[in-house]
Motif scaffolding. Structure first.
Motif, PDB file in Angstrom:
ATOM      1  N   VAL A 112      19.479 -23.432  40.249  1.00 60.53           N
ATOM      2  CA  VAL A 112      20.125 -22.124  40.100  1.00 60.53           C
ATOM      3  C   VAL A 112      20.435 -21.900  38.626  1.00 60.53           C
ATOM      4  CG1 VAL A 112      22.055 -20.652  40.773  1.00 60.53           C
ATOM      5  CG2 VAL A 112      21.148 -22.359  42.383  1.00 60.53           C
ATOM      6  N   GLY A 113      19.858 -20.842  38.062  1.00 61.22           N
ATOM      7  CA  GLY A 113      20.196 -20.458  36.703  1.00 61.22           C
ATOM      8  C   GLY A 113      21.456 -19.609  36.707  1.00 61.22           C
ATOM      9  N   THR A 114      22.382 -19.902  35.799  1.00 66.38           N
ATOM     10  CA  THR A 114      23.656 -19.185  35.789  1.00 66.38           C
ATOM     11  C   THR A 114      24.320 -19.326  34.423  1.00 66.38           C
ATOM     12  OG1 THR A 114      25.750 -18.905  36.962  1.00 66.38           O
ATOM     13  CG2 THR A 114      24.956 -21.163  36.688  1.00 66.38           C
ATOM     14  N   HIS A 115      25.570 -18.911  34.325  1.00 66.35           N
ATOM     15  CA  HIS A 115      26.394 -19.082  33.128  1.00 66.35           C
ATOM     16  C   HIS A 115      27.533 -20.042  33.439  1.00 66.35           C
ATOM     17  CE1 HIS A 115      25.205 -14.978  31.155  1.00 66.35           C
ATOM     18  NE2 HIS A 115      24.332 -15.930  30.911  1.00 66.35           N
ATOM     19  N   ASN A 116      28.187 -20.506  32.395  1.00 68.65           N
ATOM     20  CA  ASN A 116      29.389 -21.328  32.596  1.00 68.65           C
ATOM     21  C   ASN A 116      30.516 -20.538  33.246  1.00 68.65           C
ATOM     22  OD1 ASN A 116      28.675 -23.921  31.743  1.00 68.65           O
ATOM     23  ND2 ASN A 116      28.960 -23.411  29.586  1.00 68.65           N
ATOM     24  N   SER A 117      30.378 -19.200  33.296  1.00 74.36           N
ATOM     25  CA  SER A 117      31.388 -18.391  33.981  1.00 74.36           C
ATOM     26  C   SER A 117      31.467 -18.744  35.465  1.00 74.36           C
ATOM     27  CB  SER A 117      31.077 -16.898  33.818  1.00 74.36           C
ATOM     28  OG  SER A 117      29.777 -16.601  34.303  1.00 74.36           O
ATOM     29  N   PRO A 137      30.885 -28.789  32.008  1.00 72.87           N
ATOM     30  CA  PRO A 137      29.936 -27.687  32.225  1.00 72.87           C
ATOM     31  C   PRO A 137      28.712 -27.786  31.323  1.00 72.87           C
ATOM     32  CG  PRO A 137      31.838 -26.927  30.995  1.00 72.87           C
ATOM     33  CD  PRO A 137      32.149 -28.322  31.421  1.00 72.87           C
ATOM     34  N   LEU A 138      27.872 -26.784  31.396  1.00 72.66           N
ATOM     35  CA  LEU A 138      26.649 -26.736  30.608  1.00 72.66           C
ATOM     36  C   LEU A 138      26.992 -26.678  29.120  1.00 72.66           C
ATOM     37  CD1 LEU A 138      24.833 -24.053  32.808  1.00 72.66           C
ATOM     38  CD2 LEU A 138      24.512 -26.533  32.895  1.00 72.66           C
ATOM     39  N   LEU A 199      22.483 -26.750  38.680  1.00 77.19           N
ATOM     40  CA  LEU A 199      22.857 -25.563  37.920  1.00 77.19           C
ATOM     41  C   LEU A 199      22.421 -25.722  36.468  1.00 77.19           C
ATOM     42  CD1 LEU A 199      26.487 -25.243  39.361  1.00 77.19           C
ATOM     43  CD2 LEU A 199      24.424 -24.108  40.186  1.00 77.19           C
ATOM     44  N   VAL A 200      21.624 -24.771  36.010  1.00 75.12           N
ATOM     45  CA  VAL A 200      21.160 -24.761  34.627  1.00 75.12           C
ATOM     46  C   VAL A 200      21.506 -23.404  34.022  1.00 75.12           C
ATOM     47  CG1 VAL A 200      19.299 -26.374  35.157  1.00 75.12           C
ATOM     48  CG2 VAL A 200      18.845 -23.916  35.203  1.00 75.12           C
TER      49      VAL A 200
END
Length: 418
Positions: A112-117, A137-138, A199-200
């Motif tokens: 799943v591509g996402t943001h640290n949000s 986190p990332l 999560l990336v």
């Protein structure tokens, strides 16, 4: 006096009484435990995403949108343009957004591509935030945060490297070998689909597809990590967006507005409503499970009835002695009913102790191994009702031996008169 006499009678037959007691206790624990699992599984299901006001995706059905955005099942028929996501993020009515991009996998688990949000705003259960068992986190273009199940099943630790594959199948020959990711964090078990996700960053997901066209790598177009960092990695589209509003009073108005757009076909759903629709599909299994536990309880009660009936022939002398001491047939029948009630009540209480003790001991292992989040809690109205049904069935199972004892006592009385 009747209760004391019943207790002494049971003590004289302690072996069979204890066997019956433990059978009833296990049956009760099973029945109430299944009911507890049903109720908490339902709550856990509805609280898979508990802090999100809207889920926005491309035009599709609400259940389909929920399946691929929250449960990572299936694929979206189309995506949201990045410009649409930016317009959504800039809307003053919206407090925060979390973009999600799906499509790749790793050894059967979804990437799943996402943001640290996501780690800041995502909530599950009773609005619990995500926590890290290890790491954080990332922190890099090619860092990855993995769920608890992924770490356990695949044996990953912090700073391990892994390669993601194109597509969502368990086996894929189209791997992004040139751009490996490094594990920066491992989430604690949540009992949600995030336990089975990797999560990336959106930019990292964009980077691994540089030099790809229509899902196929172009010969000679692969890039190195250093080259990827110099490229513009702004995503062109995302799969879905989790949305939190400044005021929940705006929820229905914004949902209607997004669903009625013609220039940019979107679907906005309320997570609770979509989850309710999906639960109607999967609730058949939990009803079948309750039926199985109910059958186990009936088997336990039948076992108690069998023990009481088998002992009736051996109690002829006891009944004759009680009659000689002046006990009426009705009082002897009441004694048998009291014994049945005491056994059932004791089995019910012991079953509750086994249930709460078992849930307390197995709470963390169940979460870690099966993703099942259970919390010892007070009995619900449904469980109180089941407890009442157990007592009633216990009394009914003692009714037949009581009637037999009544007839024996009456026969002894008639013989004595003759």
């Amino acid at each position: 006096m009747l209760i004391r006499l019943a207790l002494r009678s049971l003590a004289s037959r302690r072996a069979s009484a204890l066997l019956t007691l433990f059978t009833l206790a296990l049956s009760t624990a099973l029945l109430l435990g299944v009911q507890q699992i049903r109720e908490q599984s339902r709550l856990s299901f509805f609280d898979t995403v508990s802090g999100t006001d809207l889920i926005v995706g491309a035009r599709s059905g609400p259940v389909q949108l929920l399946l691929y955005s929250v449960f990572h099942i299936g694929s979206a028929t189309s995506n949201i343009r990045w410009s649409s996501y930016e317009a959504l993020s800039d809307d003053p009515r919206i407090a925060w957004t979390v973009p999600l991009s799906l499509g790749d996998s790793h050894r059967g688990y979804r990437v799943v591509g996402t943001h640290n949000s996501l780690f800041e705003h995502y909530r599950y259960g009773a609005k619990q935030p995500l926590e890290f068992a290890q790491g954080g986190p990332l922190n890099d273009l090619f860092s990855v945060v993995i769920g608890a199940e992924v770490a356990r099943e695949l044996g990953y630790n912090l700073d391990d490297r892994l390669v993601i594959a194109h597509g969502a199948g368990n086996t894929s020959f189209k791997r992004h070998d040139n751009l490996p990711f490094k594990v920066s964090g491992i989430l604690t078990a949540t009992g949600t689909p995030l336990d089975r996700a990797l999560l990336v960053s959106l930019e990292g997901l964009e980077a691994v597809h540089l030099g790809w066209r229509a899902g196929i790598p172009l010969p000679g177009m692969q890039v190195t990590p250093e080259q990827a960092r110099k490229r513009n990695l702004t995503p062109r589209e995302v799969t879905a967006v989790l949305v939190g509003l400044e005021s929940r009073l705006q929820t229905f108005h914004l949902q209607r507005e997004l669903n009625n757009r013609r220039d940019d076909p979107l679907t906005a759903v309320l997570p609770g409503v979509a989850l309710q629709e999906l639960w109607q599909v999967v609730s058949v299994a939990e009803k079948a499970l309750l039926a199985v536990s109910g059958a186990a309880l009936l088997i336990g009660l039948c076992g108690m009835l069998a023990v009481l009936l088998s002992g009736m022939q051996q109690r002829r002398h006891e009944i004759a002695v009680l009659r000689a001491l002046g006990a009426s047939p009705l009082r002897i029948a009441s004694l048998l009913m009291t014994e049945s009630l005491l056994l059932t009540l004791s089995g019910l209480l012991l079953g509750l102790l086994l249930l709460w003790g078992g849930m307390t001991l197995l709470q963390q292992p169940l979460l870690d191994l099966f993703g099942l989040r259970l919390v010892p809690a007070k009995l619900s109205p449904e469980q109180w009702a089941l407890g009442g049904i157990i007592l009633m069935l216990g009394l009914l199972s003692g009714l037949i031996p009581a009637l037999m004892a009544y007839r024996m006592a009456l026969a002894n009385s008639l013989i004595r008169r003759n």
